[in-house]
Design a protein around this motif. Structure first.
Motif, short mmCIF file in Angstrom:
data_model
loop_
_atom_site.label_atom_id
_atom_site.label_comp_id
_atom_site.label_asym_id
_atom_site.label_seq_id
_atom_site.Cartn_x
_atom_site.Cartn_y
_atom_site.Cartn_z
N PRO A 161 0.80 -1.24 0.00
CA PRO A 161 0.00 0.00 0.00
C PRO A 161 0.83 1.28 0.00
N ASP A 201 4.48 3.82 -4.85
CA ASP A 201 4.03 4.51 -6.07
C ASP A 201 4.38 3.68 -7.31
N THR A 205 -3.53 -10.96 -8.72
CA THR A 205 -4.54 -9.90 -8.55
C THR A 205 -4.88 -9.70 -7.07
N ALA A 215 -4.45 -6.08 -5.25
CA ALA A 215 -5.61 -5.40 -4.63
C ALA A 215 -5.18 -4.58 -3.41
N SER A 249 -2.25 0.95 -4.15
CA SER A 249 -3.06 2.12 -4.45
C SER A 249 -3.54 2.04 -5.90
N SER A 250 -4.59 2.82 -6.19
CA SER A 250 -5.21 2.71 -7.53
C SER A 250 -4.31 3.27 -8.62
N ASP A 251 -3.30 4.09 -8.24
CA ASP A 251 -2.43 4.66 -9.27
C ASP A 251 -0.99 4.14 -9.19
N ASP A 284 -4.83 -5.48 -15.78
CA ASP A 284 -5.03 -4.42 -14.80
C ASP A 284 -4.43 -3.11 -15.35
N ARG A 290 -2.94 -0.85 -14.03
CA ARG A 290 -1.66 -0.49 -13.40
C ARG A 290 -0.48 -1.26 -13.99
#
Ligand code: CP
Length: 305
Positions: free
Chosen positions: A215, A218, A247, A251, A254-256, A276, A278
């Motif tokens: 989490p 970047d 996956t 999960a 982060s989304s970016d 995905d 990302r």
């Protein structure tokens, strides 16, 4: 005459100019289609490659130049005992620029000393892979918009991974960069790298479990455990599947966050991750062509108005 042996051969300012040129090439390919008319790139590969050799060749062809070379040392006179120095002196008679990959650390540097043309290190043993680093930096800069203020996780074989060593050396020159090294004990990043980070006061941590740090990242830079660098098969088999990004693990990110990988991959990223948004590793391979086009133009001192 300039060669490229390490990503540090370019200052941060020179890198920025290279990336701006690569951006322009991506947006306006037709403008550059004849820039290398009459020029020849030699690819001298003493080690296997798909991306590096073919992206160099694609880069020169897209610039209107031509290519020659060998992709296997056994098909060259190296098999008869010819030295790298004699080979490059000969190749200098046939080509205007050379990309060389070699299993021995420092071999492209030895070649550069005897060469009559610019030599690009296309990977030397476990040492450096500067054009992969240029590719990685351009990918991050293009998809994230900046190369500073980033937490970068590097995962897998951090001991033998030349792409990892080159990338760390390049990123330490950007402000507020933090590293998270994720590896088994046996494949930890070498001491000379952590010593350099301590000396420069650059924050880093070393962990074993990917899930714990996911989490915070970047960028997640995955790497392959490289069978060809191991001294015994038993150690390779024990460590090869230590990390598998799937996956479920993704999960936690982060989304970016971006997932990068120099490729080739074996098992360390499940194919289900490819869809995905990302997952940026195939885009990364595409950026490798633009940045090598920009590099060829820069080392040959060719400007396009
Ligand atoms: N990333 C990279 O160096 O790939 P190849 O070994 O296929 O050239």
């Amino acid at each position: 005459m300039k060669h490229l042996m390490s990503p540090l051969d370019f200052s941060v300012e020179e890198l920025e100019n290279l990336f701006k040129l690569a951006d322009d090439i991506e947006k306006n390919p037709a403008k550059y289609a004849s820039a290398c008319n009459g020029k020849i790139l030699a690819t001298c590969f003493y080690e296997p490659s798909t991306r590096t050799r073919l992206s160099f060749e694609s880069a020169m062809l897209r610039l209107g130049g031509q290519v020659l070379g060998f992709s296997d040392a056994s098909n060259s006179s190296a098999a008869k005992g010819e030295s790298v120095s004699d080979t490059i002196r000969t190749v200098s008679c046939y080509a205007d620029i050379c990309a060389m990959r070699h299993p021995k650390e420092g071999a492209p540097m030895v070649a550069a000393e005897k060469s009559g043309i610019p030599v690009i290190n296309a990977g030397d043993g476990g040492h450096q892979h500067p054009t992969q680093t240029l590719t990685d930096l351009l990918t991050i800069r293009s998809l994230k918009g900046h190369l500073d203020n980033l937490t970068i996780g590097l995962c897998g074989d951090l001991k033998f991974g030349r792409t990892v060593h080159s990338l760390i050396n390049a990123l330490v020159r950007y402000p507020n960069v933090r590293f998270v090294f994720i590896s088994p004990e046996e494949l930890k990043v070498p001491d000379y790298i952590t010593d350099m980070l301590k000396e420069k006061n650059i924050p880093y941590e070393e962990v074993i479990r990917l899930e714990n740090v996911m989490p915070t990242l970047d960028i997640l830079y995955m790497t392959r455990v490289q069978r060809e660098r191991f001294f015994n098969e038993e150690d390779y088999v024990r460590l090869k599947d230590f990390y598998i990004l799937n996956t479920e693990k993704l999960a936690l990110a982060s989304s970016d966050m971006l997932v990068l990988h120099p490729l080739p991959r074996v098992n360390e990223i499940s194919v289900e991750v490819d869809s995905d948004p990302r997952a940026a590793y195939f885009k990364q391979a595409q950026y490798g062509v633009y940045v090598r086009m920009a590099l060829i133009l820069t080392l040959l001192n060719i400007t396009v108005a």
